[in-house]
Design a protein around this motif. Structure first.
Motif, PDB file in Angstrom:
ATOM      1  N   HIS A 114      53.535  46.148  45.528  1.00  0.00           N
ATOM      2  CA  HIS A 114      54.962  45.571  45.818  1.00  0.00           C
ATOM      3  C   HIS A 114      55.865  45.874  45.096  1.00  0.00           C
ATOM      4  O   HIS A 114      55.776  46.730  44.025  1.00  0.00           O
ATOM      5  N   TYR A 121      57.124  50.468  42.519  1.00  0.00           N
ATOM      6  CA  TYR A 121      56.174  49.799  43.262  1.00  0.00           C
ATOM      7  C   TYR A 121      54.956  49.730  42.104  1.00  0.00           C
ATOM      8  O   TYR A 121      54.733  50.579  41.420  1.00  0.00           O
ATOM      9  N   ARG A 165      51.521  46.841  40.853  1.00  0.00           N
ATOM     10  CA  ARG A 165      50.450  45.861  41.000  1.00  0.00           C
ATOM     11  C   ARG A 165      49.679  45.571  39.852  1.00  0.00           C
ATOM     12  O   ARG A 165      49.782  46.356  38.648  1.00  0.00           O
TER      13      ARG A 165
END
Length: 156
Positions: free
Chosen positions: A88, A132, A134
């Motif tokens: 994300h 991006y 995680r």
């Protein structure tokens, strides 16, 4: 000093280091070029740490939240762990300060390759808006009793 490397392509347990052979280390300068910044701070003194206060003022970080990532304290623990590991991005900087425990932040470089960053107590990292990323726990402890407290600041 924070340690980072390009990840292998293995689908194994994400809590494993995923170091390729041969290893492909990533230095602080390369992380800075991606917009990431790193500090080693005194996690036992985070409430009164002048270095942390200086960083907050200089970078205009206006609030802080603390999350404890352990089965006993995090509602919907299994679901949350899966969500943290989903790729994300955010529209604001994300700042994470490890007060206890350890884990991995993975970020994509400009060629869409994953870089794994190992973080432990006292490590603070800023991830720029739009990158991006995680997060996952590591395998140092049994995840049923793992306690990792993260503190975050975001710009106002």
């Amino acid at each position: 000093m924070v340690e980072a490397w390009y990840m292998d392509e293995s689908p194994d347990d994400p809590r494993k280091p995923h170091r390729p052979e041969p290893s492909r280390p990533v230095g602080l300068e390369q992380l800075r070029r991606l917009g990431l910044f790193y500090w080693k701070l005194d996690a036992d003194n985070y409430e009164n740490d002048p270095e942390l206060e200086k960083i907050r003022k200089e970078r205009n970080y206006s609030w802080m939240d603390i999350i404890t990532v352990c089965r006993e304290q995090l509602p919907n623990y299994e679901e949350k762990i899966k969500i943290f590991y989903e790729e994300h991005l955010h529209l604001d900087d994300e700042i994470r300060y490890i007060l206890d425990g350890s884990g991995y932040f993975d970020v994509r470089d400009k060629e869409d390759k994953w870089i794994r960053i190992f973080m432990e107590k006292g490590d603070m990292i800023t991830l720029p808006a739009g990158i991006y990323h995680r997060f996952t726990l590591d395998e140092k402890v049994n995840p049923t009793s793992f306690t990792c407290t993260r503190t975050g600041f975001q710009t106002s």
